[in-house]
Scaffold this motif. Structure first.
Motif, PDB file in Angstrom:
ATOM      1  N   LEU A 273      36.699  48.109  40.220  1.00 13.06           N
ATOM      2  CA  LEU A 273      37.488  49.263  39.770  1.00 13.06           C
ATOM      3  C   LEU A 273      36.726  50.582  39.923  1.00 13.06           C
ATOM      4  N   ARG A 274      35.404  50.498  39.877  1.00 13.36           N
ATOM      5  CA  ARG A 274      34.567  51.702  39.983  1.00 13.36           C
ATOM      6  C   ARG A 274      34.028  51.904  41.396  1.00 13.36           C
ATOM      7  N   ARG A 275      34.413  51.041  42.308  1.00 13.96           N
ATOM      8  CA  ARG A 275      33.794  50.997  43.633  1.00 13.96           C
ATOM      9  C   ARG A 275      33.946  52.292  44.424  1.00 13.96           C
ATOM     10  N   LYS A 276      35.083  52.950  44.211  1.00 12.13           N
ATOM     11  CA  LYS A 276      35.335  54.202  44.919  1.00 12.13           C
ATOM     12  C   LYS A 276      34.207  55.205  44.638  1.00 12.13           C
ATOM     13  N   HIS A 277      33.697  55.182  43.416  1.00 11.14           N
ATOM     14  CA  HIS A 277      32.632  56.109  43.028  1.00 11.14           C
ATOM     15  C   HIS A 277      31.242  55.478  43.117  1.00 11.14           C
ATOM     16  N   LYS A 278      31.208  54.163  43.048  1.00 10.76           N
ATOM     17  CA  LYS A 278      29.930  53.437  43.125  1.00 10.76           C
ATOM     18  C   LYS A 278      30.036  52.449  44.284  1.00 10.76           C
ATOM     19  N   PRO A 279      29.984  52.969  45.523  1.00  8.60           N
ATOM     20  CA  PRO A 279      30.324  52.142  46.684  1.00  8.60           C
ATOM     21  C   PRO A 279      29.339  51.012  47.008  1.00  8.60           C
ATOM     22  N   TRP A 280      28.128  51.067  46.470  1.00  5.19           N
ATOM     23  CA  TRP A 280      27.140  50.030  46.810  1.00  5.19           C
ATOM     24  C   TRP A 280      26.980  49.030  45.665  1.00  5.19           C
ATOM     25  N   VAL A 281      27.035  47.748  45.991  1.00  3.01           N
ATOM     26  CA  VAL A 281      26.818  46.703  44.986  1.00  3.01           C
ATOM     27  C   VAL A 281      25.632  45.848  45.416  1.00  3.01           C
ATOM     28  N   LEU A 403      14.299  50.719  48.062  1.00  2.00           N
ATOM     29  CA  LEU A 403      15.701  50.864  48.443  1.00  2.00           C
ATOM     30  C   LEU A 403      16.076  52.319  48.238  1.00  2.00           C
ATOM     31  N   HIS A 404      16.532  52.943  49.312  1.00  2.00           N
ATOM     32  CA  HIS A 404      16.842  54.369  49.269  1.00  2.00           C
ATOM     33  C   HIS A 404      18.342  54.525  49.500  1.00  2.00           C
ATOM     34  N   ILE A 405      19.075  54.841  48.438  1.00  2.00           N
ATOM     35  CA  ILE A 405      20.521  55.046  48.577  1.00  2.00           C
ATOM     36  C   ILE A 405      20.741  56.546  48.804  1.00  2.00           C
ATOM     37  N   TYR A 406      21.039  56.893  50.038  1.00  2.82           N
ATOM     38  CA  TYR A 406      21.186  58.313  50.388  1.00  2.82           C
ATOM     39  C   TYR A 406      22.513  58.885  49.905  1.00  2.82           C
ATOM     40  N   ASN A 407      23.575  58.178  50.248  1.00  2.36           N
ATOM     41  CA  ASN A 407      24.916  58.689  49.950  1.00  2.36           C
ATOM     42  C   ASN A 407      25.918  57.536  50.082  1.00  2.36           C
ATOM     43  N   ARG A 408      27.193  57.847  50.165  1.00  2.00           N
ATOM     44  CA  ARG A 408      28.229  56.815  50.201  1.00  2.00           C
ATOM     45  C   ARG A 408      28.166  55.958  51.460  1.00  2.00           C
ATOM     46  N   THR A 409      27.551  56.490  52.508  1.00  2.00           N
ATOM     47  CA  THR A 409      27.600  55.778  53.792  1.00  2.00           C
ATOM     48  C   THR A 409      26.256  55.205  54.238  1.00  2.00           C
ATOM     49  N   HIS A 410      25.158  55.769  53.738  1.00  2.00           N
ATOM     50  CA  HIS A 410      23.843  55.392  54.283  1.00  2.00           C
ATOM     51  C   HIS A 410      22.880  54.841  53.232  1.00  2.00           C
ATOM     52  N   TRP A 428      18.602  50.111  58.252  1.00  2.00           N
ATOM     53  CA  TRP A 428      19.680  51.032  57.865  1.00  2.00           C
ATOM     54  C   TRP A 428      20.954  50.231  57.691  1.00  2.00           C
ATOM     55  N   ILE A 429      21.644  50.476  56.605  1.00  2.00           N
ATOM     56  CA  ILE A 429      22.974  49.893  56.424  1.00  2.00           C
ATOM     57  C   ILE A 429      23.931  51.068  56.365  1.00  2.00           C
ATOM     58  N   ILE A 430      24.885  51.084  57.259  1.00  2.00           N
ATOM     59  CA  ILE A 430      25.815  52.211  57.343  1.00  2.00           C
ATOM     60  C   ILE A 430      27.244  51.700  57.195  1.00  2.00           C
ATOM     61  N   LYS A 431      27.959  52.325  56.283  1.00  2.00           N
ATOM     62  CA  LYS A 431      29.370  51.939  56.075  1.00  2.00           C
ATOM     63  C   LYS A 431      30.236  53.171  56.289  1.00  2.00           C
ATOM     64  N   ASN A 432      31.222  53.063  57.153  1.00  2.00           N
ATOM     65  CA  ASN A 432      32.171  54.179  57.323  1.00  2.00           C
ATOM     66  C   ASN A 432      33.315  54.006  56.353  1.00  2.00           C
ATOM     67  N   ILE A 433      33.131  54.535  55.160  1.00  2.00           N
ATOM     68  CA  ILE A 433      34.220  54.343  54.196  1.00  2.00           C
ATOM     69  C   ILE A 433      34.882  55.668  53.863  1.00  2.00           C
TER      70      ILE A 433
END
Ligand SMILES: *[C@@H]1O[C@H](CO)[C@@H](O)[C@H](O)[C@H]1NC(C)=O
Ligand SMILES: *[C@@H]1O[C@H](CO)[C@@H](O)[C@H](O)[C@H]1NC(C)=O
Ligand SMILES: *[C@@H]1O[C@H](CO)[C@@H](O)[C@H](O)[C@H]1NC(C)=O
Ligand SMILES: *[C@@H]1O[C@H](CO)[C@@H](O)[C@H](O)[C@H]1NC(C)=O
Ligand SMILES: *[C@@H]1O[C@H](CO)[C@@H](O)[C@H](O)[C@H]1NC(C)=O
Length: 433
Positions: A273-281, A403-410, A428-433
């Motif tokens: 439910l919070r994923r939109k704001h907390k995209p990384w699990v 672990l470096h969480i840059y932003n929603r995508t990187h 690098w893990i990149i998600k185009n969301i």
């Protein structure tokens, strides 16, 4: 007089009888809070004195009386000490806080922590964050890791430390003296950065983790009832789950494992439910779900963990982690480093783009073992075996990861060698969301 001082007073002071020792921080189950814990041998009333710095005029010191719990860290004899603990509330993330603990004339050094804390109901914090992640850290050869970590700590180059079990080798050894030695060793980090833990097999001395539970105070929830054995928190853009695999690999755990699974399902549902704001699990455990195993060697030849335990844990959890699109799973236990591709049911799952150091829009969890922060036991050898299809990088060096969480995508993962004093792997893990 000098003789008296040397004979009686100096040893008392030096052994932490008078001054507080083992000062450590942890986040709690509430926002804008931090817990300060430390050890004293006497039952004297003791305080946490703190004030905000660099964010308001004329900051005042606040004195917080601690709760104390009498704990026995001995195994056969009795070694009583007091764990003092207090929760500082109303923190604001714009501030740094300065604090010291003690009473009367006897105070610890002064330490500093950041007022940025996890979120549980709010969804405001979208800023980058960095976490130090490792398992299996003890005193002695653990000093390699201590040295390198110290350099990063100088620049406050991370928000918190996540230790995935096997702590001190062991908390209970030599009547708890080894645990005391370790907690003194990590103080320069644990007093300035939240030191978040989960239990490994070495914490289960009497088939229960009583020393671990006595010494570490992690976020409470209605399932764990304050045992510190499993919990979760949101920090920045990430939902972190600290999960206890011991329940499924020991004989007498009974219903605790089932309870934890119930909790995990609810927790993942909430994270969804919070994923939109907390995209990384991100899920962390002690025992690996995937690790390289040499199928030509007997399963008892140090292959048991990967050949028997890992498939067992996958059977219990893999579908759940996949269904909820968990991004990363970290573990320790094996004394080596291993990075695996996105994998499901023992098969590599291709991403939209895969290079040796990048996955674009991965379609299954990525599994990483970083279990060699340093201890005197044997190193595991993933290097000389034939690597499984999904295995991407291995090393036997002592070290830890960031672990470096840059932003929603990187997101960037880096593994450091504490022996070579350099980065030895990255992804690098990149998600185009
Ligand atoms: C926190 O702040 C609120 C409102 O500003 C105040 O009512 C409360 O007493 C504070 N709590 C503590 C522990 O300082
Ligand atoms: C843990 O095990 C020890 C030894 O069997 C026992 O004395 C102790 O009460 C147990 N603690 C808990 C919390 O179950
Ligand atoms: C995962 O999802 C599939 C397909 O929706 C479902 O059949 C399965 O029961 C789920 N498994 C778990 C453990 O959630
Ligand atoms: C995993 O796959 C390998 C081949 O890549 C196979 O040898 C092994 O038996 C499989 N293990 C399990 C537990 O299915
Ligand atoms: C996210 O971070 C990466 C790495 O620093 C950067 O290249 C990218 O532009 C950032 N994306 C956004 C939307 O800020």
């Amino acid at each position: 007089m000098v003789g008296f001082l040397l004979t009686f007073i100096f040893p008392l002071v030096n052994s932490g009888l008078i001054y507080p020792t083992q000062v450590r921080l942890s986040w709690t189950e509430k926002e804008h809070q931090i817990r300060v814990s430390y050890r004293q041998v006497t039952s004297t009333e003791s305080y946490i004195a703190y004030r905000p710095i660099l964010c308001q005029d004329n900051p005042e010191w606040t004195y917080l009386l601690t709760d104390k719990t009498r704990i026995d860290v001995g195994c056969y004899g009795s070694r009583m000490q007091f764990l003092h603990s207090g929760v500082i509330s109303n923190l604001t993330e714009e501030c740094l806080y300065q604090y010291t603990v003690g009473q009367g004339l006897f105070w610890s050094d002064t330490y500093v922590f950041s007022g940025r804390t996890p979120e549980y109901t709010s969804l405001n914090d979208q800023k980058p964050a960095k976490f130090i992640i490792f398992g299996d850290w003890g005193a002695k050869v653990g000093h390699y890791t201590k040295y390198l970590l110290k350099q990063q700590a100088r620049f406050r180059d991370f928000e918190g430390i996540l230790h995935m079990g096997d702590i001190a080798y062991n908390l209970h050894t030599d009547e708890g003296l080894v645990g005391d030695l370790f907690l003194d060793m990590i103080q320069e980090f644990s007093a300035e950065f939240p030191y978040m833990t989960l239990p490994g097999n070495h914490e289960y001395h009497f088939n229960n983790a009583s020393q671990y539970m006595d010494r570490f105070k992690m976020p409470w929830n209605e399932y764990n009832q304050g045992t510190s054995l499993y919990y979760s928190f949101d920090f920045g853009l990430t939902h972190f789950i600290m999960f206890n695999t011991e329940f499924y690999l020991r004989k007498h755990s009974g219903s605790e494992g089932q309870l934890q699974l119930e909790w995990l399902k609810k927790d993942l549902e909430k994270a969804k439910l919070r994923r939109k704001h907390k995209p990384w699990v991100v899920l962390l455990t002690h025992h690996p779900f995937y690790c390289n195993v040499d199928w030509t060697r007997s399963l008892h030849d140090r292959n048991t963990e990967c050949g028997i335990d890992a498939p067992k844990l996958r059977g219990i959890l893999e579908d759940l982690l996949n269904n909820y699109s968990v991004d990363l799973v970290f573990h320790g236990h094996l004394h080596n480093y291993e990075r695996d591709a996105p994998v499901y049911k023992n098969t590599t799952v291709l991403s939209e783009l895969d290079t040796p150091n990048l996955h674009l829009n991965p379609k299954a969890p990525i599994y990483i073992t970083s279990g060699n922060a340093g201890n005197k036991l044997k190193r595991n050898d993933p290097v000389s075996t034939t690597l499984q299809d999904w295995c991407r990088a291995v090393s036997q060096d002592y070290g830890y990861g960031k672990l470096h969480i840059y932003n929603r995508t990187h997101v960037l993962w880096e593994q450091y060698s504490s022996e070579k004093l350099k980065r030895i792997d990255h992804l690098w893990i990149i998600k185009n969301i």
